[in-house]
Scaffold this active site. Structure first.
Site, short mmCIF file in Angstrom:
data_model
loop_
_atom_site.label_atom_id
_atom_site.label_comp_id
_atom_site.label_asym_id
_atom_site.label_seq_id
_atom_site.Cartn_x
_atom_site.Cartn_y
_atom_site.Cartn_z
N SER A 1 0.80 -1.24 0.00
CA SER A 1 0.00 0.00 0.00
C SER A 1 0.83 1.28 0.00
O SER A 1 0.27 2.36 -0.22
CB SER A 1 -0.94 0.03 1.19
OG SER A 1 -1.98 -0.89 1.01
N LYS B 1 0.48 3.44 -2.93
CA LYS B 1 -0.69 4.32 -3.13
C LYS B 1 -0.32 5.80 -3.03
O LYS B 1 -1.00 6.65 -3.61
CB LYS B 1 -1.77 3.96 -2.09
CG LYS B 1 -2.32 2.54 -2.25
CD LYS B 1 -3.14 2.13 -1.02
CE LYS B 1 -3.73 0.72 -1.16
NZ LYS B 1 -4.43 0.31 0.08
N VAL C 1 1.10 -3.76 3.84
CA VAL C 1 1.03 -5.06 4.52
C VAL C 1 2.29 -5.91 4.33
O VAL C 1 2.41 -6.96 4.96
CB VAL C 1 -0.20 -5.92 4.12
CG1 VAL C 1 -1.48 -5.40 4.73
CG2 VAL C 1 -0.31 -6.11 2.64
N TYR D 1 -3.19 -2.38 -10.37
CA TYR D 1 -3.13 -2.22 -8.91
C TYR D 1 -2.27 -3.31 -8.26
O TYR D 1 -1.42 -3.04 -7.41
CB TYR D 1 -4.57 -2.23 -8.34
CG TYR D 1 -4.64 -2.22 -6.84
CD1 TYR D 1 -4.44 -1.05 -6.11
CD2 TYR D 1 -4.90 -3.40 -6.13
CE1 TYR D 1 -4.49 -1.04 -4.73
CE2 TYR D 1 -4.97 -3.40 -4.74
CZ TYR D 1 -4.76 -2.22 -4.05
OH TYR D 1 -4.82 -2.22 -2.67
N TYR E 1 -4.88 3.98 7.92
CA TYR E 1 -6.26 3.48 8.02
C TYR E 1 -6.85 3.79 9.40
O TYR E 1 -6.69 4.89 9.89
CB TYR E 1 -6.31 1.97 7.69
CG TYR E 1 -5.50 1.65 6.48
CD1 TYR E 1 -5.92 2.05 5.22
CD2 TYR E 1 -4.27 0.98 6.57
CE1 TYR E 1 -5.15 1.80 4.09
CE2 TYR E 1 -3.50 0.72 5.45
CZ TYR E 1 -3.94 1.13 4.21
OH TYR E 1 -3.20 0.88 3.12
O1 DON Z 1 -4.89 -4.67 -1.78
C1 DON Z 1 -4.34 -5.22 -0.85
O2 DON Z 1 -4.96 -5.81 0.04
C2 DON Z 1 -2.82 -5.17 -0.81
N1 DON Z 1 -2.28 -5.26 -2.14
C3 DON Z 1 -2.35 -3.89 -0.17
C4 DON Z 1 -2.94 -3.66 1.20
C5 DON Z 1 -2.04 -2.95 2.14
O3 DON Z 1 -0.83 -2.88 1.96
C6 DON Z 1 -2.66 -2.40 3.36
N2 DON Z 1 -1.70 -1.72 4.21
N3 DON Z 1 -1.32 -1.84 5.30
#
Ligand code: DON
Length: 308
Positions: free
Chosen positions: A63, A66, A260, A190, A242
């Protein structure tokens, strides 16, 4: 201030706790990462680089990407992007779908998954997915001023095969007429942006323009205006973690964006860009040791956007 000594000290004092937290396994390929990895990189606005631990080893930025697709989308479409996503913290998990229905397909902010998917849809405008992925990779190389940044195809494929919730979010957006491209095309981009593999050092370099009023001090290139850099930092502070954003602001006091994969990019305006990596996550899906390391760094350096 001896930054290197501070980093070494933070690294040494947190090292015994390596492995704490839960490694993300809902993307199967991420579960293969060694939970004991721990790295920190600080790059100051005058170009000095300080590293500790596994700061040179690439990890999945997830993430954190982003922040950079938001920057690209703002560059392409300007303030018009705010018709598609809001600027408010969601108070919900990063992958939540609940607000999307009663808020008519306008995700709360560009960092929750729904909002990031809407932003990637804007980056995709006028491109094939392959071109858009190329644009994101080139942007990261340009920002970090390094050519060896790549997408980990195994991670991208792993999420492509299991990202049912993201498919749900994208299709939900599409059902509201808030996604211009088919879900498969947007998510193709994405999943690849999330699968970018970068080291703490590379990530800190890439984020340095946000600490230096929009200019990358390593290259002298203006990436965004002063105002836009401030605004991206504001989004990171309020939404970057978040439903843990308030806690991060309280403890660290700097704009930050988590992923993540266990990485966090934090920005100390006028001072430095910082990247940390430790794969074990806390209950909000943010790096447990990474947050602690940033809390210690902020305390030791006095860096905070809330006062000296
Ligand atoms: O879309 C997802 O669930 C992952 N590619 C990215 C989510 C993420 O990194 C949330 N952050 N802490």
């Amino acid at each position: 201030m001896d930054l290197q000594a501070i980093l070494d000290d933070i690294h040494d004092s947190l090292s015994p706790r390596r492995g704490e937290g839960r490694v993300a396994d809902y993307i199967p390929q991420l579960a293969h990462v060694d939970p004991k990895k721990f790295g920190i990189a600080v790059v100051t606005v005058d170009g000095a680089v300080h590293l500790a631990g596994d700061a040179q080893e690439p990890f999945s930025i997830q993430s954190i990407s982003k922040v950079f697709t938001l920057t690209l989308a703002l560059g392409k479409h300007g303030e018009a992007i705010w018709k598609r996503v809001g600027r408010e913290p969601s108070g919900s998990a990063f992958n939540s779908i609940v607000q999307l229905e009663y808020e008519g397909g306008i995700p709360r902010n560009p960092f929750i998954n729904a909002g990031a998917i809407a932003i990637t849809d804007l980056v995709l405008a006028g491109h094939t997915p392959k071109e858009a992925i190329g644009e994101v990779v080139r942007f990261m190389r340009y920002l970090a001023d390094e050519d060896d940044i790549i997408v980990d195809q195994d991670v991208a494929r792993s999420e492509q095969a299991t990202g049912f919730r993201n498919f749900a979010l994208a299709n939900f957006l599409r059902s509201f007429g808030k996604l211009d491209h088919a879900a498969e095309l947007v998510l193709g981009v994405y999943f690849h942006q999330c699968a970018l593999a970068m080291s703490c050092r590379q990530l800190a370099r890439a984020g340095l323009f946000l600490a230096n009023s929009g200019v990358n001090p390593l290259t002298g290139h203006r990436v965004v205006s002063h105002l836009r850099a401030r605004r991206i930092n504001a989004m990171m502070l309020t939404c970057g973690h978040y439903d843990g954003s308030g806690d991060f602001a309280y403890r660290v006091g700097l704009p930050g964006k988590s992923g993540v994969g266990g990485g966090i990019l934090a920005v100390a305006p006028g001072k430095a860009s910082v990247a940390v990596w430790s794969p074990g996550l806390n209950d909000n899906g943010n790096s447990l040791l990474g947050s602690l390391a940033l809390e210690m760094l902020a305390a030791r350096t006095g860096w905070s956007i809330f006062g000296a």
